[in-house]
Design a protein around this motif. Structure first.
Motif, PDB file in Angstrom:
ATOM      1  N   TYR A  58      28.969 -25.056  22.813  1.00 57.21           N
ATOM      2  CA  TYR A  58      29.922 -23.372  23.164  1.00 57.21           C
ATOM      3  C   TYR A  58      30.450 -24.309  24.321  1.00 57.21           C
ATOM      4  O   TYR A  58      29.995 -24.860  25.310  1.00 57.21           O
ATOM      5  CB  TYR A  58      29.347 -22.610  24.569  1.00 57.21           C
ATOM      6  CG  TYR A  58      29.644 -21.385  23.284  1.00 57.21           C
ATOM      7  CD1 TYR A  58      28.353 -21.123  22.450  1.00 57.21           C
ATOM      8  CD2 TYR A  58      30.102 -20.288  22.654  1.00 57.21           C
ATOM      9  CE1 TYR A  58      27.987 -20.370  21.403  1.00 57.21           C
ATOM     10  CE2 TYR A  58      29.758 -19.496  22.041  1.00 57.21           C
ATOM     11  CZ  TYR A  58      29.179 -19.092  21.243  1.00 57.21           C
ATOM     12  OH  TYR A  58      28.834 -18.001  20.600  1.00 57.21           O
ATOM     13  N   GLN A  78      34.247 -20.677  24.776  1.00 51.25           N
ATOM     14  CA  GLN A  78      34.888 -20.607  23.497  1.00 51.25           C
ATOM     15  C   GLN A  78      33.546 -21.291  22.307  1.00 51.25           C
ATOM     16  O   GLN A  78      33.121 -22.932  23.059  1.00 51.25           O
ATOM     17  CB  GLN A  78      35.798 -21.166  23.411  1.00 51.25           C
ATOM     18  CG  GLN A  78      35.893 -22.618  23.168  1.00 51.25           C
ATOM     19  CD  GLN A  78      37.717 -22.869  23.547  1.00 51.25           C
ATOM     20  OE1 GLN A  78      38.014 -22.587  22.318  1.00 51.25           O
ATOM     21  NE2 GLN A  78      38.094 -22.225  24.748  1.00 51.25           N
ATOM     22  N   GLY A  95      41.940 -10.304  22.865  1.00 51.96           N
ATOM     23  CA  GLY A  95      40.753 -10.660  22.271  1.00 51.96           C
ATOM     24  C   GLY A  95      39.904  -9.815  23.157  1.00 51.96           C
ATOM     25  O   GLY A  95      40.446  -8.822  23.293  1.00 51.96           O
ATOM     26  N   LYS A 106      37.090  -7.970  21.118  1.00 48.53           N
ATOM     27  CA  LYS A 106      37.675  -7.602  20.125  1.00 48.53           C
ATOM     28  C   LYS A 106      38.005  -7.159  18.872  1.00 48.53           C
ATOM     29  O   LYS A 106      37.298  -6.413  18.643  1.00 48.53           O
ATOM     30  CB  LYS A 106      36.892  -9.248  19.243  1.00 48.53           C
ATOM     31  CG  LYS A 106      38.366 -10.258  18.766  1.00 48.53           C
ATOM     32  CD  LYS A 106      37.673 -11.253  18.376  1.00 48.53           C
ATOM     33  CE  LYS A 106      38.475 -12.050  16.885  1.00 48.53           C
ATOM     34  NZ  LYS A 106      40.241 -12.380  17.412  1.00 48.53           N
ATOM     35  N   HIS A 164      35.653  -5.315  16.036  1.00 48.80           N
ATOM     36  CA  HIS A 164      34.217  -5.885  16.651  1.00 48.80           C
ATOM     37  C   HIS A 164      33.489  -4.715  17.013  1.00 48.80           C
ATOM     38  O   HIS A 164      33.923  -3.104  17.374  1.00 48.80           O
ATOM     39  CB  HIS A 164      34.059  -7.220  17.449  1.00 48.80           C
ATOM     40  CG  HIS A 164      34.390  -8.162  17.212  1.00 48.80           C
ATOM     41  ND1 HIS A 164      34.139  -9.665  18.048  1.00 48.80           N
ATOM     42  CD2 HIS A 164      34.527  -8.950  16.511  1.00 48.80           C
ATOM     43  CE1 HIS A 164      34.420 -10.626  17.251  1.00 48.80           C
ATOM     44  NE2 HIS A 164      34.814 -10.159  16.053  1.00 48.80           N
ATOM     45  N   ALA A 210      30.473 -10.296  25.290  1.00 40.58           N
ATOM     46  CA  ALA A 210      30.730 -10.621  24.398  1.00 40.58           C
ATOM     47  C   ALA A 210      30.830  -9.973  23.618  1.00 40.58           C
ATOM     48  O   ALA A 210      29.899  -8.937  23.709  1.00 40.58           O
ATOM     49  CB  ALA A 210      29.709 -12.383  24.015  1.00 40.58           C
ATOM     50  N   SER A 247      31.126  -9.384  19.142  1.00 38.87           N
ATOM     51  CA  SER A 247      30.847  -9.624  17.585  1.00 38.87           C
ATOM     52  C   SER A 247      30.516  -8.454  17.028  1.00 38.87           C
ATOM     53  O   SER A 247      30.872  -6.942  16.716  1.00 38.87           O
ATOM     54  CB  SER A 247      29.248 -10.516  17.135  1.00 38.87           C
ATOM     55  OG  SER A 247      28.014  -9.583  18.571  1.00 38.87           O
ATOM     56  N   THR A 281      29.055 -14.647  15.399  1.00 42.82           N
ATOM     57  CA  THR A 281      30.481 -14.367  15.614  1.00 42.82           C
ATOM     58  C   THR A 281      30.927 -13.587  16.778  1.00 42.82           C
ATOM     59  O   THR A 281      31.835 -13.412  17.070  1.00 42.82           O
ATOM     60  CB  THR A 281      30.651 -13.465  14.523  1.00 42.82           C
ATOM     61  OG1 THR A 281      29.745 -11.498  14.497  1.00 42.82           O
ATOM     62  CG2 THR A 281      29.987 -13.186  13.208  1.00 42.82           C
ATOM     63  N   GLN A 282      30.253 -14.686  18.031  1.00 42.45           N
ATOM     64  CA  GLN A 282      29.920 -13.589  18.984  1.00 42.45           C
ATOM     65  C   GLN A 282      31.327 -14.834  19.991  1.00 42.45           C
ATOM     66  O   GLN A 282      32.001 -15.641  19.900  1.00 42.45           O
ATOM     67  CB  GLN A 282      29.377 -14.230  20.096  1.00 42.45           C
ATOM     68  CG  GLN A 282      28.942 -13.438  21.193  1.00 42.45           C
ATOM     69  CD  GLN A 282      27.616 -13.116  21.764  1.00 42.45           C
ATOM     70  OE1 GLN A 282      27.426 -14.416  22.053  1.00 42.45           O
ATOM     71  NE2 GLN A 282      26.703 -12.410  20.974  1.00 42.45           N
ATOM     72  N   TYR A 283      32.353 -14.038  20.209  1.00 42.89           N
ATOM     73  CA  TYR A 283      34.138 -14.369  21.166  1.00 42.89           C
ATOM     74  C   TYR A 283      33.285 -13.538  22.587  1.00 42.89           C
ATOM     75  O   TYR A 283      32.783 -12.610  23.213  1.00 42.89           O
ATOM     76  CB  TYR A 283      34.906 -13.332  21.167  1.00 42.89           C
ATOM     77  CG  TYR A 283      35.565 -14.188  19.621  1.00 42.89           C
ATOM     78  CD1 TYR A 283      35.014 -13.278  18.450  1.00 42.89           C
ATOM     79  CD2 TYR A 283      36.766 -14.680  19.844  1.00 42.89           C
ATOM     80  CE1 TYR A 283      35.431 -14.479  17.072  1.00 42.89           C
ATOM     81  CE2 TYR A 283      37.286 -15.587  18.307  1.00 42.89           C
ATOM     82  CZ  TYR A 283      36.554 -15.049  17.216  1.00 42.89           C
ATOM     83  OH  TYR A 283      37.091 -15.665  15.756  1.00 42.89           O
TER      84      TYR A 283
END
Lengths: 108, 113
Positions: free
Chosen positions: A36, A45, B3, B26, B29, B92, B94, B101-103
């Protein structure tokens, strides 16, 4: 227990020099490894993951199970690569275990 | 899509107080994970919520609790605040309980005095 070690707090290089950010992990099974990145004033990110075997922004990382390492490499550093880099692993895809991070500083 | 969003951005509390942090995932998710990032450290996993249930928990005391709502948004509650709870709290999101798939959100900076 799973553990991720990033031995360098700071890595300082000149533009155009090769970069290697070290990451070692401890886990007896088959983890999935990630890198990340956090640029200044931006959110954390995903940079790349070992399973996809792709190169992102010129960075690559190879999983070495024998040495339990997942070092991040780039042949020619750019100033815009300056950021905080975190190595992370997951074993069951339900949580990430992060290292303490390495700050990469690329000078002109 | 904005997001992952978190509120508030900053928060100052005193020892012994309680705090609630909020997270909106997001779009699309359904899973929310919370992490604590102390100064100079990497993020540490607190817990994950999927289908409105706590699915995984890290090594944090019961003072840390959470909730997930039907719209997938989540709250993190911390009771009896300690000085050591001062940190950046990251949310986070996902898909289906998976972290690959984590944001991440921008975080909430909590200072305990």
């Amino acid at each position: 227990a799973q553990r991720v070690t990033q031995p360098e707090k700071l890595l300082s290089v000149f533009k155009g020099a090769p970069v290697e950010l070290k990451c070692n992990y401890s886990y007896s099974g088959s983890p999935e490894l990630f890198w990340y990145v956090q640029y200044s004033r931006q959110r954390l990110q995903l940079l790349l993951r070992h399973i996809s075997r792709e190169s992102i922004k010129g960075f690559t990382a190879d999983l070495n199970k024998g040495e339990t390492s997942f070092h991040l490499k780039k042949p020619f550093a750019q100033e815009e690569d300056s950021a905080m880099y975190y190595c992370a692993l997951t074993t069951g895809f339900q949580k990430l275990v992060f290292g303490t991070g390495t700050r990469l500083l690329v000078s002109p | 899509d904005a997001g992952v969003t978190q509120s508030p951005t900053h928060l100052i509390k005193t020892r012994g107080q309680q705090v609630t942090l909020r997270c909106s995932p997001k779009s699309g998710h359904d899973t929310v994970s919370w992490y604590q990032q102390a100064l100079g450290q990497g993020p540490q996993f607190i817990f994950q919520y999927y289908e409105e249930e706590e699915r995984q928990r890290g090594n944090f005391p019961d003072r840390f609790s959470g909730h997930q709502f039907p719209n997938y948004s989540s709250e993190l509650n911390v009771n009896a605040l300690l000085l050591g709870d001062s940190a950046l709290y990251l949310c986070a999101s996902s898909l289906t309980g998976r972290v690959d798939t984590q944001y991440f959100g921008p975080g909430t900076r909590l200072t305990v005095l």
